[in-house]
Design an enzyme around this catalytic site. Structure first.
Site, PDB file in Angstrom:
ATOM      1  N   CYS A   1      -3.386   6.820  -4.985  1.00  0.00           N
ATOM      2  CA  CYS A   1      -3.081   5.385  -4.903  1.00  0.00           C
ATOM      3  C   CYS A   1      -1.633   5.103  -5.328  1.00  0.00           C
ATOM      4  O   CYS A   1      -1.316   5.161  -6.519  1.00  0.00           O
ATOM      5  CB  CYS A   1      -4.058   4.554  -5.732  1.00  0.00           C
TER       6      CYS A   1
ATOM      7  N   CYS B   1       0.864  -1.179   0.000  1.00  0.00           N
ATOM      8  CA  CYS B   1       0.000   0.000   0.000  1.00  0.00           C
ATOM      9  C   CYS B   1       0.901   1.228   0.000  1.00  0.00           C
ATOM     10  O   CYS B   1       1.662   1.452   0.954  1.00  0.00           O
ATOM     11  CB  CYS B   1      -0.907  -0.020   1.220  1.00  0.00           C
TER      12      CYS B   1
HETATM   13  O1  PYC Z   1      -1.862   3.746  -2.032  1.00  0.00           O
HETATM   14  O2  PYC Z   1      -1.319   1.766  -2.794  1.00  0.00           O
HETATM   15  C1  PYC Z   1      -2.114   2.540  -2.270  1.00  0.00           C
HETATM   16  C2  PYC Z   1      -3.453   2.028  -1.887  1.00  0.00           C
HETATM   17  C3  PYC Z   1      -3.957   0.788  -2.104  1.00  0.00           C
HETATM   18  C4  PYC Z   1      -5.244   0.780  -1.562  1.00  0.00           C
HETATM   19  C5  PYC Z   1      -5.494   2.011  -1.020  1.00  0.00           C
HETATM   20  N1  PYC Z   1      -4.376   2.766  -1.234  1.00  0.00           N
END
Ligand code: PYC
Length: 330
Positions: free
Chosen positions: A242, A92
């Protein structure tokens, strides 16, 4: 089953709006030599405590948990297992930034390099003097280009399948408005794509479930390369751009020859928060501690830079007689 009462100490932060709950004390000891063994032990014996930490009434669907545990690699500052409302995440990106900023808040680390051991490999982070944090992610790669899927009610669309520490389906052409006022519709649309992929047998490497969907659009902001909506497993959308999703995006751009090694890419989330990203080619720089992808020629090492802010220090109390001690599961 491990029995309550428990007093579980956590630090909550958010990275570009996406919350991370770092668990640093009070969690039962995870048995196992490697972090993968510890993850299996967690899944098999302590999953009810994951639910207690993440689900209502102590948590919420958006929260990502980050359990600190002993690392097997001496290079690592700590091991970390990420989890959410539906299960476990390999890696994550926003959560790694949240963990580093939370450890710094506790005075456990100072600006400089710090490694995190995750179930999918060793991740190098840098806590910068200005308070931002860079995460050098695990090797990332495009597994399949422009795969066609038929989504009931929406017809046929195409997307790339890529690994960035989690499995993603990345869609550029979708006729959706990527905007914060539209997250309800984007969520429903993305859930349909996810189901259509599963129904059509479209997977990541080795039959792995594609559990993240990413929709891209042009940003209205200058100096931003792309805006995205990311659906996470468990149906919450990512408030941050993300980290693993941006890694998957860079892998696709690199494979298409649209972004060169070292070039800056600014990814914006649906709520407007930003990550700065770039990559190195993996073939020369992959470290032996990292999980190697099958096709090393195609892999990159992405680096994601962002900011997190601590927002709470909490002791979660789980009492024996609480009817919702293991969270509310509908
Ligand atoms: O930032 O990799 C990330 C992530 C995965 C799920 C929520 N955030």
């Amino acid at each position: 089953m491990s029995l309550p009462p428990y007093n579980i100490k956590t630090i909550d932060s958010h990275t570009g709006g996406e919350p991370t709950r770092m668990v640093y004390e009070g969690f039962p000891k995870l048995k196992g030599e490697s972090i993968k063994d510890k993850l299996s032990y967690f899944k098999q014996n302590l999953d009810h405590i994951r639910k207690s930490i993440i689900l209502e009434p102590r948590g919420n669907d958006v929260l990502v948990g980050a359990l600190l545990c002993e690392a097997s690699n001496p290079k690592a500052a700590t091991g970390v297992i990420f989890f959410n409302n539906s299960g476990y995440l390999g890696m994550c990106g926003h959560g790694s930034i949240g963990v580093i900023i939370s450890l710094a808040y506790q005075g456990k680390i100072q600006p400089g390099e710090h490694y995190l051991e995750t179930p999918v490999g060793l991740v190098k982070t840098v806590l910068h003097e200005d308070g931002s944090c860079s995460v050098e992610n695990v090797p990332s790669y495009r597994y399949a280009k422009q795969v066609e899927v038929t989504v009931p009610g929406f017809g046929s669309l195409k997307g790339d399948v890529a690994w960035g520490g989690n499995w993603f389906f990345l869609v550029n052409e979708h006729n959706q408005k990527i905007a914060s006022e539209n997250v309800g519709e984007l969520t429903q649309f993305s859930l349909k794509i996810k189901k259509a992929l599963s129904d059509s047998g479209i997977t990541g490497e080795g039959g792995a479930e594609i559990d993240h969907i990413e929709l891209f659009a042009k940003s209205e902001d200058d100096n931003v390369n792309s805006k995205s909506f990311v659906l996470c497993p468990g149906a919450a959308y990512d408030r941050s751009p993300c980290g693993t999703g941006t890694s998957a995006k860079l892998a696709c751009l690199a494979a298409d020859g649209s972004l060169q090694e070292g070039e800056l890419w600014v990814q914006q989330s649906v709520i407007g928060s930003l990550f700065q990203a770039s990559y190195q080619n993996a073939s020369l720089s992959v470290k032996k501690e990292q999980t190697l992808p099958p096709n090393i020629d195609n892999a990159i090492i992405p680096t994601i830079r962002g900011r997190a802010y601590v927002c709470a220090e909490t002791v979660l109390i789980i009492q024996q007689n609480d009817p919702f001690k293991w969270g509310i599961t509908l």
